[in-house]
Design a protein around this motif. Structure first.
Motif, PDB file in Angstrom:
ATOM      1  N   GLY A  65       0.794  -1.209   0.000  1.00 22.78           N
ATOM      2  CA  GLY A  65       0.000   0.000   0.000  1.00 22.78           C
ATOM      3  C   GLY A  65       0.826   1.258   0.000  1.00 22.78           C
ATOM      4  N   GLY A  66       0.239   2.349   0.433  1.00 23.45           N
ATOM      5  CA  GLY A  66       0.937   3.624   0.463  1.00 23.45           C
ATOM      6  C   GLY A  66       0.021   4.788   0.183  1.00 23.45           C
ATOM      7  N   ASN A  67       0.511   5.738  -0.575  1.00 25.51           N
ATOM      8  CA  ASN A  67      -0.213   6.982  -0.808  1.00 25.51           C
ATOM      9  C   ASN A  67      -1.116   6.864  -2.021  1.00 25.51           C
ATOM     10  OD1 ASN A  67      -0.593   9.825  -1.905  1.00 25.51           O
ATOM     11  ND2 ASN A  67       0.277  10.190   0.115  1.00 25.51           N
ATOM     12  N   SER A  68      -2.380   7.193  -1.842  1.00 23.91           N
ATOM     13  CA  SER A  68      -3.370   6.974  -2.892  1.00 23.91           C
ATOM     14  C   SER A  68      -3.250   7.949  -4.047  1.00 23.91           C
ATOM     15  CB  SER A  68      -4.777   7.062  -2.295  1.00 23.91           C
ATOM     16  OG  SER A  68      -5.000   8.347  -1.756  1.00 23.91           O
ATOM     17  N   THR A  69      -2.534   9.051  -3.876  1.00 22.73           N
ATOM     18  CA  THR A  69      -2.372   9.991  -4.990  1.00 22.73           C
ATOM     19  C   THR A  69      -1.662   9.311  -6.153  1.00 22.73           C
ATOM     20  OG1 THR A  69      -2.250  11.817  -3.410  1.00 22.73           O
ATOM     21  CG2 THR A  69      -1.497  12.253  -5.647  1.00 22.73           C
ATOM     22  N   SER A  70      -0.600   8.562  -5.850  1.00 24.61           N
ATOM     23  CA  SER A  70       0.104   7.861  -6.924  1.00 24.61           C
ATOM     24  C   SER A  70      -0.787   6.776  -7.530  1.00 24.61           C
ATOM     25  CB  SER A  70       1.408   7.270  -6.400  1.00 24.61           C
ATOM     26  OG  SER A  70       1.182   6.380  -5.331  1.00 24.61           O
ATOM     27  N   LEU A  71      -1.613   6.143  -6.703  1.00 18.95           N
ATOM     28  CA  LEU A  71      -2.556   5.151  -7.220  1.00 18.95           C
ATOM     29  C   LEU A  71      -3.482   5.793  -8.254  1.00 18.95           C
ATOM     30  CD1 LEU A  71      -4.632   2.626  -5.137  1.00 18.95           C
ATOM     31  CD2 LEU A  71      -5.761   4.098  -6.793  1.00 18.95           C
ATOM     32  N   ASP A  72      -4.003   6.960  -7.945  1.00 16.30           N
ATOM     33  CA  ASP A  72      -4.921   7.626  -8.861  1.00 16.30           C
ATOM     34  C   ASP A  72      -4.234   7.972 -10.174  1.00 16.30           C
ATOM     35  OD1 ASP A  72      -6.902   7.475  -6.916  1.00 16.30           O
ATOM     36  OD2 ASP A  72      -6.365   9.407  -6.057  1.00 16.30           O
ATOM     37  N   GLY A  73      -2.967   8.368 -10.075  1.00 15.85           N
ATOM     38  CA  GLY A  73      -2.226   8.661 -11.296  1.00 15.85           C
ATOM     39  C   GLY A  73      -2.057   7.422 -12.155  1.00 15.85           C
ATOM     40  N   ILE A  74      -1.727   6.296 -11.532  1.00 18.21           N
ATOM     41  CA  ILE A  74      -1.537   5.053 -12.280  1.00 18.21           C
ATOM     42  C   ILE A  74      -2.849   4.604 -12.924  1.00 18.21           C
ATOM     43  CG2 ILE A  74      -0.975   2.603 -12.046  1.00 18.21           C
ATOM     44  CD1 ILE A  74       0.985   3.497  -9.801  1.00 18.21           C
ATOM     45  N   TYR A  75      -3.941   4.745 -12.182  1.00 19.60           N
ATOM     46  CA  TYR A  75      -5.240   4.415 -12.768  1.00 19.60           C
ATOM     47  C   TYR A  75      -5.485   5.272 -14.015  1.00 19.60           C
ATOM     48  CZ  TYR A  75     -10.240   3.548 -13.234  1.00 19.60           C
ATOM     49  OH  TYR A  75     -11.474   3.200 -13.721  1.00 19.60           O
ATOM     50  N   GLY A  76      -5.151   6.554 -13.945  1.00 23.60           N
ATOM     51  CA  GLY A  76      -5.326   7.435 -15.095  1.00 23.60           C
ATOM     52  C   GLY A  76      -4.497   7.018 -16.292  1.00 23.60           C
ATOM     53  N   LEU A  77      -3.301   6.474 -16.052  1.00 23.67           N
ATOM     54  CA  LEU A  77      -2.464   5.998 -17.151  1.00 23.67           C
ATOM     55  C   LEU A  77      -3.158   4.887 -17.923  1.00 23.67           C
ATOM     56  CD1 LEU A  77       0.975   5.845 -15.316  1.00 23.67           C
ATOM     57  CD2 LEU A  77       0.426   7.362 -17.227  1.00 23.67           C
ATOM     58  N   LEU A  78      -3.872   4.033 -17.207  1.00 23.98           N
ATOM     59  CA  LEU A  78      -4.514   2.868 -17.826  1.00 23.98           C
ATOM     60  C   LEU A  78      -5.940   3.149 -18.276  1.00 23.98           C
ATOM     61  CD1 LEU A  78      -2.077   1.610 -16.277  1.00 23.98           C
ATOM     62  CD2 LEU A  78      -3.528  -0.384 -15.850  1.00 23.98           C
ATOM     63  N   CYS A  79      -6.535   4.228 -17.800  1.00 24.98           N
ATOM     64  CA  CYS A  79      -7.979   4.430 -18.011  1.00 24.98           C
ATOM     65  C   CYS A  79      -8.307   5.818 -18.540  1.00 24.98           C
ATOM     66  CB  CYS A  79      -8.733   4.163 -16.712  1.00 24.98           C
ATOM     67  SG  CYS A  79      -8.534   2.476 -16.092  1.00 24.98           S
ATOM     68  N   GLY A  80      -7.545   6.303 -19.487  1.00 27.24           N
ATOM     69  CA  GLY A  80      -7.930   7.499 -20.218  1.00 27.24           C
ATOM     70  C   GLY A  80      -7.786   8.802 -19.470  1.00 27.24           C
ATOM     71  N   ALA A  81      -6.849   8.882 -18.532  1.00 25.10           N
ATOM     72  CA  ALA A  81      -6.503  10.130 -17.830  1.00 25.10           C
ATOM     73  C   ALA A  81      -7.588  10.615 -16.887  1.00 25.10           C
ATOM     74  CB  ALA A  81      -6.151  11.239 -18.828  1.00 25.10           C
ATOM     75  N   LYS A  82      -8.586   9.797 -16.644  1.00 26.75           N
ATOM     76  CA  LYS A  82      -9.663  10.175 -15.731  1.00 26.75           C
ATOM     77  C   LYS A  82      -9.968   8.992 -14.815  1.00 26.75           C
ATOM     78  CE  LYS A  82     -11.835  13.208 -19.175  1.00 26.75           C
ATOM     79  NZ  LYS A  82     -11.433  14.472 -18.574  1.00 26.75           N
ATOM     80  N   GLY A  83     -10.504   9.307 -13.656  1.00 28.23           N
ATOM     81  CA  GLY A  83     -10.867   8.241 -12.739  1.00 28.23           C
ATOM     82  C   GLY A  83     -11.860   8.725 -11.708  1.00 28.23           C
ATOM     83  N   GLU A  84     -12.274   7.803 -10.875  1.00 31.05           N
ATOM     84  CA  GLU A  84     -13.202   8.129  -9.802  1.00 31.05           C
ATOM     85  C   GLU A  84     -13.121   7.035  -8.750  1.00 31.05           C
ATOM     86  OE1 GLU A  84     -17.326   9.671 -10.541  1.00 31.05           O
ATOM     87  OE2 GLU A  84     -17.879   7.742  -9.647  1.00 31.05           O
ATOM     88  N   PHE A  85     -13.076   7.410  -7.503  1.00 28.98           N
ATOM     89  CA  PHE A  85     -13.167   6.411  -6.451  1.00 28.98           C
ATOM     90  C   PHE A  85     -14.286   6.802  -5.500  1.00 28.98           C
ATOM     91  CE2 PHE A  85     -10.266   9.453  -4.531  1.00 28.98           C
ATOM     92  CZ  PHE A  85     -10.739   9.552  -3.236  1.00 28.98           C
ATOM     93  N   SER A  86     -14.768   5.822  -4.765  1.00 27.19           N
ATOM     94  CA  SER A  86     -15.908   6.032  -3.876  1.00 27.19           C
ATOM     95  C   SER A  86     -15.528   5.644  -2.460  1.00 27.19           C
ATOM     96  CB  SER A  86     -17.103   5.183  -4.327  1.00 27.19           C
ATOM     97  OG  SER A  86     -17.462   5.485  -5.650  1.00 27.19           O
ATOM     98  N   MET A  87     -16.135   6.321  -1.498  1.00 26.55           N
ATOM     99  CA  MET A  87     -15.902   6.005  -0.094  1.00 26.55           C
ATOM    100  C   MET A  87     -17.212   5.996   0.663  1.00 26.55           C
ATOM    101  SD  MET A  87     -12.371   7.906   1.011  1.00 26.55           S
ATOM    102  CE  MET A  87     -12.158   6.776   2.376  1.00 26.55           C
ATOM    103  N   ASN A  88     -17.258   5.142   1.678  1.00 24.32           N
ATOM    104  CA  ASN A  88     -18.357   5.143   2.632  1.00 24.32           C
ATOM    105  C   ASN A  88     -17.846   5.748   3.933  1.00 24.32           C
ATOM    106  OD1 ASN A  88     -20.156   3.738   0.898  1.00 24.32           O
ATOM    107  ND2 ASN A  88     -19.210   1.808   1.473  1.00 24.32           N
TER     108      ASN A  88
END
Length: 631
Positions: free
Chosen positions: A464-487
């Motif tokens: 694990g670690g810092n989610s900012t880098s996770l969001d960037g990696i998701y954007g690399l694979l998914c068209g530069a955009k993303g969304e996550f959800s929290m409860n």
């Protein structure tokens, strides 16, 4: 509520768990074997701490030093010690936020209710006559504008959308025997009440060790835009805590125990991974669970003897261990004793006379040892297969011409906020060696140059670690955009955070980034194991929803962000918070991500250890991905 305040450090498992427990397992195993067999007003600063000898009404006032770094006194803050609780430090609510968050909150008083409003319409509400506390939303009060994460320019642009109504949280403090007070200057609560419940950023805590206040910042990020070394408090903060000869005070014993019960009854997330099992924690509460299932742990937590108390503290967090988010942090300290072994020995010195505690500790150490062994096996198999030795972050890249398959690996999600700020604002270098997004982005371009068809993101040893880098990696694979959800399990609402990623690193978020991300059109496999935890569990979940293949072994879960805390007497801990990641449907991610290819089962190998070699088999994995993505 600000984005970074809710998810800035989805988990610190790499810091809080793996870094410390390799040494801890060896140390404690040896020791246990041995044991078992043998409205604001603040005081003006003064040159020296001063304690008023005259009691004012029903309390005494003490001006205490505040330490932010090294042995440097940053300022002084006024605390109250009420006659009913002479060893529990209280602080004015407005003063707390002014001193430690540099934000001024005033209160309104109506019908006996003191209400403090945040800038985002959250509130803290106190009924000091009846000892009730209500809030909506505490997270609004934890924003630290001076933190590195907030003050740096990075590669992600966030928005936040609340999707369901928030519900007020009301707590009867009488049930926990915690008193709050008020006068013309507003409300006074225990210092750690505010820091642990209504003002604590995930990486930030204000703690009192019995003599002074320390700003504890485990990641060194909640400062005025500059990362700093936070190890200073090992030799200063813990010096007072290393006094094992002085008995604990009765009022502090009661407060420390009740505060822990309040935290774990109200301010934590899911309980599906607790080492002790649920044991009806949600229905019985922590005190009920300890009374019914772990009476010796409760007995030690309420002991006047510090050796017994520390053993109870260690045992408590053994029962609450959930994979790495909830953990006592005593192994990271102290150096006023001769060694960490001496401190660990003090924690378990009574184990030989209590078989229940000994068995509990042994079971815990066995589980930790198994996790560490599994991690070592995975890394050994990877290094043997690829003839590599990954760096401290586990960064590596390998490409196989025959199968047209590339592996990109990393053990942590790291975000170099300062490095990115320097890149964007001062034309500095891209932080390739210290930032996971930068590294993965760079290696995807390498995969393009190598004409790879299949790309494996290796999260098999990712804790694990810092989610900012996770969001960037998701954007690399998914068209530069993303969304996550929290409860938000505390206020019973759900929210989503759409974001954009700067793929071409021009400082803008536009269609050029979408175009650039479109170049990374590979057959992706996301390699996981039961070591893959928190962010290492979240990214596979998000990418599975995006249509990518999850391979390996089912991930280890961990869906809650971390909050730091300290007890009323200064012992540090972390906990899974009430901020819990979910998939697009709102489902909890705590149980891990289902596989598309179960390598352990489908490889045909009987032994899990022999099957692990297939995790890093170019032909086996490459053939699967090539066939799985055939149109």
């Amino acid at each position: 509520m600000r984005f970074y305040d809710t998810i800035f450090s989805l988990e610190l498992r790499g810091m809080i768990y793996m870094k410390k427990n390799i040494l801890l397992v060896m140390t404690l195993t040896s020791l246990l074997l041995t044991a078992c067999h043998s409205g604001q007003k603040t005081s003006e600063p003064s040159e020296q701490p001063s304690t008023s000898e005259e009691e004012i009404k029903n309390y005494a006032i003490k001006d205490v030093n505040v330490y932010k770094e090294a042995n440097k006194v940053d300022r002084k803050v006024s605390l109250r010690f009420y006659n009913d609780h002479p060893h529990v430090p209280y602080i004015n609510v407005s003063s707390y936020y002014h001193e430690f968050f540099n934000v001024d909150y005033t209160y309104t008083l109506e019908n006996g209710l003191y209400t403090y409003l945040s800038r985002e319409n959250g509130y803290l509400r106190f009924d000091t006559d009846h000892n009730y506390f209500a809030s909506l939303d505490i997270g609004d009060f934890s924003y630290l504008p001076a933190s590195v994460a907030e003050s740096s320019k990075v590669f992600v642009n966030y928005k936040e959308v609340i999707t369901t109504p928030k519900r007020e949280k009301i707590i009867d403090l009488n049930a926990y025997h915690i008193d709050i007070y008020s006068d013309v200057d507003g409300v006074y609560t225990p210092l750690t009440f505010l820091s642990d419940f209504s003002g604590g950023n995930e990486l930030y805590n204000v703690a009192y060790n019995g003599e002074d206040i320390y700003i504890i910042d485990f990641d060194g990020m909640t400062t005025d835009g500059e990362k700093r070394d936070t190890n200073y408090y090992r030799d200063t903060y813990y010096k007072v805590l290393g006094d094992f000869d002085t008995p604990r005070e009765d009022d502090l014993i009661e407060y420390v125990y009740n505060e822990l019960c309040l935290i774990f009854d109200n301010y934590r997330g899911y309980t599906s991974h607790l080492f002790m099992g649920d044991n009806n924690l949600l229905s019985l509460g922590l005190d009920g669970v300890l009374t019914q299932y772990y009476p010796k742990v409760k007995q030690y937590l309420l002991s006047k003897d510090k050796d017994e108390y520390l053993l109870g503290y260690f045992a408590l967090f053994v029962t609450l261990f959930d994979g790495g988010h909830t953990s006592q942090l005593l192994e990271d300290v102290p150096n006023d004793l001769d060694s960490e072994e001496d401190f660990a020995s003090a924690c378990i010195s009574k184990a030989s006379s209590d078989q229940d505690i000994s068995n509990l500790c042994f079971d815990f150490l066995s589980e930790i040892s198994a996790i560490i062994m599994k991690t070592a096996i995975l890394k050994s198999a990877r290094n043997d297969a690829f003839k590599i030795e990954a760096n401290d972050n586990g960064f590596y890249y390998r490409f196989d011409e025959d199968s047209k398959t590339a592996y990109i690996g990393f053990d942590h999600f790291t975000c170099d906020f300062q490095g990115w700020d320097d890149f964007y604002n001062n034309k500095g270098d891209i932080p390739l060696n210290s930032d996971t997004y930068a590294y993965v982005r760079n290696q995807l371009y390498q995969a393009l140059d190598d004409k790879a068809e299949n790309v494996v993101l290796d999260l098999s040893t990712n804790i694990g670690g810092n989610s900012t880098s996770l969001d960037g990696i998701y954007g690399l694979l998914c068209g530069a955009k993303g969304e996550f959800s929290m409860n938000n399990t505390l206020y019973q609402y759900r929210y989503t955070t759409p974001y954009e990623v700067d793929i071409n690193l021009d400082g803008k978020f536009d269609e050029l980034d979408v175009e650039e991300a479109g170049k990374f059109d590979f057959n992706y496999g996301i390699l996981t194991s039961n070591i893959s935890y928190s962010c290492g569990n979240l990214l596979p979940s998000l990418l599975k929803e995006a249509g990518y293949k999850i391979i390996g072994q089912k991930s280890g879960g961990g869906s809650c962000s971390i909050h730091l805390g300290t007890t009323g007497d200064g012992l540090p801990f972390s906990r899974s918070s009430y901020l819990c990641l979910s998939n697009a449907s709102g489902d909890n991610l705590d149980d891990g991500v289902p596989l598309d290819l179960d390598i352990i089962v489908d490889s045909g190998k009987v032994s899990i250890y022999s099957a692990i070699s297939y995790f890093y088999d170019f032909n086996y994995v490459g053939n699967y991905l090539s066939n799985a993505y055939k149109k």
